[in-house]
Design a protein around this motif. Structure first.
Motif, PDB file in Angstrom:
ATOM      1  N   HIS A 123      10.000 -20.473   8.321  1.00 33.80           N
ATOM      2  CA  HIS A 123      10.005 -19.569   7.180  1.00 33.80           C
ATOM      3  C   HIS A 123       8.617 -18.964   6.986  1.00 33.80           C
ATOM      4  O   HIS A 123       7.597 -19.583   7.318  1.00 33.80           O
ATOM      5  CB  HIS A 123      10.409 -20.316   5.909  1.00 33.80           C
ATOM      6  N   VAL A 124       8.577 -17.771   6.434  1.00 31.01           N
ATOM      7  CA  VAL A 124       7.300 -17.096   6.201  1.00 31.01           C
ATOM      8  C   VAL A 124       6.742 -17.580   4.861  1.00 31.01           C
ATOM      9  O   VAL A 124       6.899 -16.950   3.814  1.00 31.01           O
ATOM     10  CB  VAL A 124       7.457 -15.567   6.228  1.00 31.01           C
ATOM     11  N   TYR A 125       6.106 -18.744   4.937  1.00 31.09           N
ATOM     12  CA  TYR A 125       5.520 -19.344   3.736  1.00 31.09           C
ATOM     13  C   TYR A 125       4.298 -18.543   3.289  1.00 31.09           C
ATOM     14  O   TYR A 125       3.795 -17.669   4.003  1.00 31.09           O
ATOM     15  CB  TYR A 125       5.125 -20.791   4.036  1.00 31.09           C
ATOM     16  N   ASN A 126       3.814 -18.870   2.095  1.00 33.84           N
ATOM     17  CA  ASN A 126       2.655 -18.156   1.550  1.00 33.84           C
ATOM     18  C   ASN A 126       1.459 -18.197   2.486  1.00 33.84           C
ATOM     19  O   ASN A 126       0.673 -17.251   2.544  1.00 33.84           O
ATOM     20  CB  ASN A 126       2.254 -18.770   0.198  1.00 33.84           C
ATOM     21  N   GLU A 127       1.289 -19.300   3.208  1.00 35.78           N
ATOM     22  CA  GLU A 127       0.157 -19.402   4.129  1.00 35.78           C
ATOM     23  C   GLU A 127       0.184 -18.300   5.179  1.00 35.78           C
ATOM     24  O   GLU A 127      -0.867 -17.917   5.707  1.00 35.78           O
ATOM     25  CB  GLU A 127       0.160 -20.766   4.825  1.00 35.78           C
ATOM     26  N   LEU A 128       1.368 -17.780   5.478  1.00 32.88           N
ATOM     27  CA  LEU A 128       1.524 -16.734   6.477  1.00 32.88           C
ATOM     28  C   LEU A 128       1.551 -15.337   5.870  1.00 32.88           C
ATOM     29  O   LEU A 128       1.009 -14.390   6.446  1.00 32.88           O
ATOM     30  CB  LEU A 128       2.814 -16.958   7.268  1.00 32.88           C
ATOM     31  N   ALA A 129       2.192 -15.194   4.710  1.00 34.81           N
ATOM     32  CA  ALA A 129       2.488 -13.861   4.164  1.00 34.81           C
ATOM     33  C   ALA A 129       1.520 -13.385   3.099  1.00 34.81           C
ATOM     34  O   ALA A 129       1.354 -12.180   2.914  1.00 34.81           O
ATOM     35  CB  ALA A 129       3.905 -13.851   3.589  1.00 34.81           C
ATOM     36  N   HIS A 130       0.881 -14.287   2.367  1.00 28.35           N
ATOM     37  CA  HIS A 130      -0.021 -13.910   1.276  1.00 28.35           C
ATOM     38  C   HIS A 130      -1.418 -13.785   1.872  1.00 28.35           C
ATOM     39  O   HIS A 130      -2.045 -14.785   2.211  1.00 28.35           O
ATOM     40  CB  HIS A 130       0.024 -14.975   0.180  1.00 28.35           C
ATOM     41  N   ILE A 131      -1.893 -12.570   2.016  1.00 27.39           N
ATOM     42  CA  ILE A 131      -3.075 -12.314   2.836  1.00 27.39           C
ATOM     43  C   ILE A 131      -4.193 -11.671   2.024  1.00 27.39           C
ATOM     44  O   ILE A 131      -3.957 -11.096   0.958  1.00 27.39           O
ATOM     45  CB  ILE A 131      -2.726 -11.437   4.060  1.00 27.39           C
ATOM     46  N   PRO A 132      -5.429 -11.754   2.513  1.00 25.86           N
ATOM     47  CA  PRO A 132      -6.563 -11.174   1.785  1.00 25.86           C
ATOM     48  C   PRO A 132      -6.626  -9.654   1.940  1.00 25.86           C
ATOM     49  O   PRO A 132      -6.263  -9.100   2.982  1.00 25.86           O
ATOM     50  CB  PRO A 132      -7.775 -11.845   2.437  1.00 25.86           C
ATOM     51  N   LEU A 133      -7.125  -9.006   0.896  1.00 23.66           N
ATOM     52  CA  LEU A 133      -7.422  -7.580   0.944  1.00 23.66           C
ATOM     53  C   LEU A 133      -8.600  -7.311   0.015  1.00 23.66           C
ATOM     54  O   LEU A 133      -8.590  -7.722  -1.154  1.00 23.66           O
ATOM     55  CB  LEU A 133      -6.223  -6.739   0.502  1.00 23.66           C
ATOM     56  N   MET A 134      -9.616  -6.639   0.541  1.00 20.06           N
ATOM     57  CA  MET A 134     -10.776  -6.209  -0.227  1.00 20.06           C
ATOM     58  C   MET A 134     -11.016  -4.741   0.073  1.00 20.06           C
ATOM     59  O   MET A 134     -11.020  -4.338   1.241  1.00 20.06           O
ATOM     60  CB  MET A 134     -12.011  -7.031   0.145  1.00 20.06           C
ATOM     61  N   ILE A 135     -11.191  -3.933  -0.962  1.00 18.66           N
ATOM     62  CA  ILE A 135     -11.427  -2.506  -0.790  1.00 18.66           C
ATOM     63  C   ILE A 135     -12.614  -2.085  -1.654  1.00 18.66           C
ATOM     64  O   ILE A 135     -12.660  -2.387  -2.849  1.00 18.66           O
ATOM     65  CB  ILE A 135     -10.187  -1.663  -1.170  1.00 18.66           C
ATOM     66  N   ARG A 136     -13.559  -1.411  -1.036  1.00 15.32           N
ATOM     67  CA  ARG A 136     -14.635  -0.774  -1.786  1.00 15.32           C
ATOM     68  C   ARG A 136     -14.422   0.731  -1.720  1.00 15.32           C
ATOM     69  O   ARG A 136     -14.570   1.345  -0.660  1.00 15.32           O
ATOM     70  CB  ARG A 136     -16.004  -1.127  -1.216  1.00 15.32           C
ATOM     71  N   PRO A 137     -14.095   1.374  -2.847  1.00 15.86           N
ATOM     72  CA  PRO A 137     -13.952   2.825  -2.845  1.00 15.86           C
ATOM     73  C   PRO A 137     -15.308   3.496  -2.675  1.00 15.86           C
ATOM     74  O   PRO A 137     -16.357   2.862  -2.854  1.00 15.86           O
ATOM     75  CB  PRO A 137     -13.364   3.121  -4.234  1.00 15.86           C
ATOM     76  N   PRO A 138     -15.326   4.753  -2.316  1.00  9.86           N
ATOM     77  CA  PRO A 138     -16.603   5.468  -2.219  1.00  9.86           C
ATOM     78  C   PRO A 138     -17.392   5.359  -3.526  1.00  9.86           C
ATOM     79  O   PRO A 138     -16.845   5.542  -4.608  1.00  9.86           O
ATOM     80  CB  PRO A 138     -16.169   6.916  -1.955  1.00  9.86           C
ATOM     81  N   GLY A 139     -18.658   5.021  -3.415  1.00 11.69           N
ATOM     82  CA  GLY A 139     -19.485   4.869  -4.590  1.00 11.69           C
ATOM     83  C   GLY A 139     -19.410   3.508  -5.247  1.00 11.69           C
ATOM     84  O   GLY A 139     -20.160   3.218  -6.180  1.00 11.69           O
ATOM     85  N   GLY A 140     -18.502   2.650  -4.763  1.00 10.59           N
ATOM     86  CA  GLY A 140     -18.441   1.289  -5.282  1.00 10.59           C
ATOM     87  C   GLY A 140     -17.825   1.166  -6.651  1.00 10.59           C
ATOM     88  O   GLY A 140     -18.192   0.288  -7.442  1.00 10.59           O
TER      89      GLY A 140
END
Length: 489
Positions: free
Chosen positions: A284-301
């Motif tokens: 099964h696609v448990y959270n360890e597999l499906a819940h992933i990191p994302l970080m975004i810095r828009p222009p100018g921060g």
């Protein structure tokens, strides 16, 4: 305006201090401090190549096919940017792009740069079989034993070479504008291989059979070996983090942050003993597999350090990039731009996210509950692969059972004819699903580790409704609803 997208394959969210983890990743934390951190970011199609098709097309495609190339009817991110006059470049050591089943991904970029040697990449060419360790757990493969002979210094490893090449590219193009750069490291994907000094950070005292490449499935290894594997994963992550820091240094030195959209993420996670299993693909696609990191810095921060709790998915990155680059989003895209979330004009872009492997359970989350809907019969029927490019993981499709392959205009997303390959036979057990035949519901706010399935008919009915809505939005083939017992009478 520029966009820099950094991918690390198989990056476990739970390992990162930004998300409460304990790995030594000071440079990822440095990027997080500059960025908006997304709390509810989810994968879509798994594993590697399906995730990249989601990323480059803005569509969740695992209901149509699994591993395979970009289709001739796909509107890709690099092609869309090219049509708008924007240069694109990818630097990667992810060798699956260049194996059968990885067609047309890198080739849609203006230019690409491939650094060889990971896993089974057919690179170092010696006719005789290499020596293998006498004792080991998991896997040892001859081609990688040859490849690793060329990693004499840390700088020789494929991940460091990839990050160094990205630094060189930015140095060469420091005064340029209007480009899209993808920097993709295969690390910390297995095998977990690196110079031994990275283990020193973790106090590893393992003294047993070699164990750096787990076999997928049940975690049938001694406890000390399992702990060693977990440490090796963290050490491999620390190595690529160190070299990622050099990329950040280059961006700092040339003041590239102000007019750059910066994105850091992964394709999926990896089980390191959780649920008594190792790896991916078979469970099964448990959270360890499906819940992933994302970080975004828009222009100018804008809003650096902010955390966003709205649901997002991999398919949302393509429209986000196009939005910031000032390019119209193709009608084929199913994802949503995250610009409103980043700039505080929206609180959410979606109510639910679906994710999974082709032909296995189909999963949905609303951020509080996860629902794993299993096939309703052991034969998994009816289930088909749809593609105009008949390749899959290192193989051609259809070499067996060619008489059952059909061709037609089967997909609602395109008038392009595709091949339809049956992957299930009525009455014949479909062994790939043996670990996912139990439908499960979890409240991940109170049970994030997904140890205690719920029996809650009202919540299950609501999540089933969300699942059906999201499958319709993804233009799932009709038999997918039948296979899961969701067809409307």
């Amino acid at each position: 305006m520029k966009t820099i997208l950094v991918l690390m394959d198989t990056l476990n969210r739970r390992s990162l201090p930004t998300y409460g983890g304990g790995a030594s990743t000071p440079n990822i934390e440095r990027a997080a401090e500059k960025s908006v951190v997304f709390q509810q970011h989810w994968s879509g199609s798994l594993p590697c190549m399906p995730a990249r098709r989601d990323l480059f097309t803005g569509r969740t495609a695992f209901l149509e096919k699994g591993w395979g190339g970009i289709e001739p009817f796909d509107r890709t991110l690099p092609d869309t940017l090219r049509e708008a006059g924007i240069f694109s470049h990818i630097i990667t050591d992810h060798y699956h792009y260049f194996a059968r089943g990885g067609e047309n991904y890198c080739q849609s970029f203006t230019t690409w740069d491939f650094h060889r040697g990971q896993e089974g990449d057919p690179w170092h060419s010696i006719v005789s079989e290499p020596e293998k360790p006498e004792a080991y757990f998991g896997r040892v493969e001859g081609q990688y034993e040859l490849n690793r002979q060329l990693f004499r210094r840390e700088e020789d490893f494929s991940g460091p070479r990839t990050m160094a090449a990205a630094c060189d590219w930015l140095e060469l193009n420091k005064d340029e504008d209007n480009y899209f750069l993808v920097v993709e490291a295969f690390d910390p994907h297995e095998p977990f291989d690196f110079p031994p000094h990275y283990l020193d950070r973790y106090g590893d005292d393992y003294d047993g059979p070699r164990f750096d490449w787990p076999a997928y499935g049940d975690a049938n290894v001694p406890e000390n070996a399992l702990r060693h594997l977990q440490v090796r994963y963290a050490a491999n992550l620390s190595m690529i983090d160190h070299w990622f820091g050099k990329l950040l240094d280059t961006m700092d030195r040339h003041q590239l942050w102000e007019d750059t959209l910066f994105i850091f993420t992964t394709d999926h996670g990896f089980l390191l003993g959780e649920h008594h299993m190792l790896g991916k693909n078979q469970m099964h696609v448990y959270n360890e597999l499906a819940h992933i990191p994302l970080m975004i810095r828009p222009p100018g921060g804008v809003s650096g350090g902010k955390r966003i709790s709205g649901l997002t998915q991999t398919i949302d990155l393509m429209p986000t990039i196009l939005d910031y680059m000032g390019v119209a989003v193709p009608e084929t895209v199913k994802g949503h731009s995250l610009r409103g979330l980043l700039e505080g004009t929206q609180e959410k872009v979606r109510d639910a996210a679906i994710y999974g492997y082709h032909g296995m359970a189909v999963n949905v989350t609303d951020g509080q509950f996860t629902y794993m809907r299993s096939p309703q019969s052991a034969d998994n029927h009816p289930c088909y692969i749809y593609t105009a490019v008949p390749t899959t993981f290192r193989a051609f499709l259809g070499r067996d059972g060619a008489e059952s392959i059909e061709c037609g205009r089967f997909l609602p997303c395109t008038v392009h004819p595709v091949f339809r390959y049956p992957v299930s036979v009525p009455g014949q057990h479909y062994d790939n699903n043996r670990r996912v035949m139990e439908t499960q519901l979890f409240d991940i706010r109170s049970d994030y580790a997904q140890q205690h399935p719920l029996t809650d008919p009202a919540t299950e009915a609501r999540m089933t409704g969300l699942l059906k809505e999201e499958m319709k939005r993804a233009e799932a083939p009709e038999e997918q609803f039948q296979r899961l017992g969701l067809a409307e009478n």
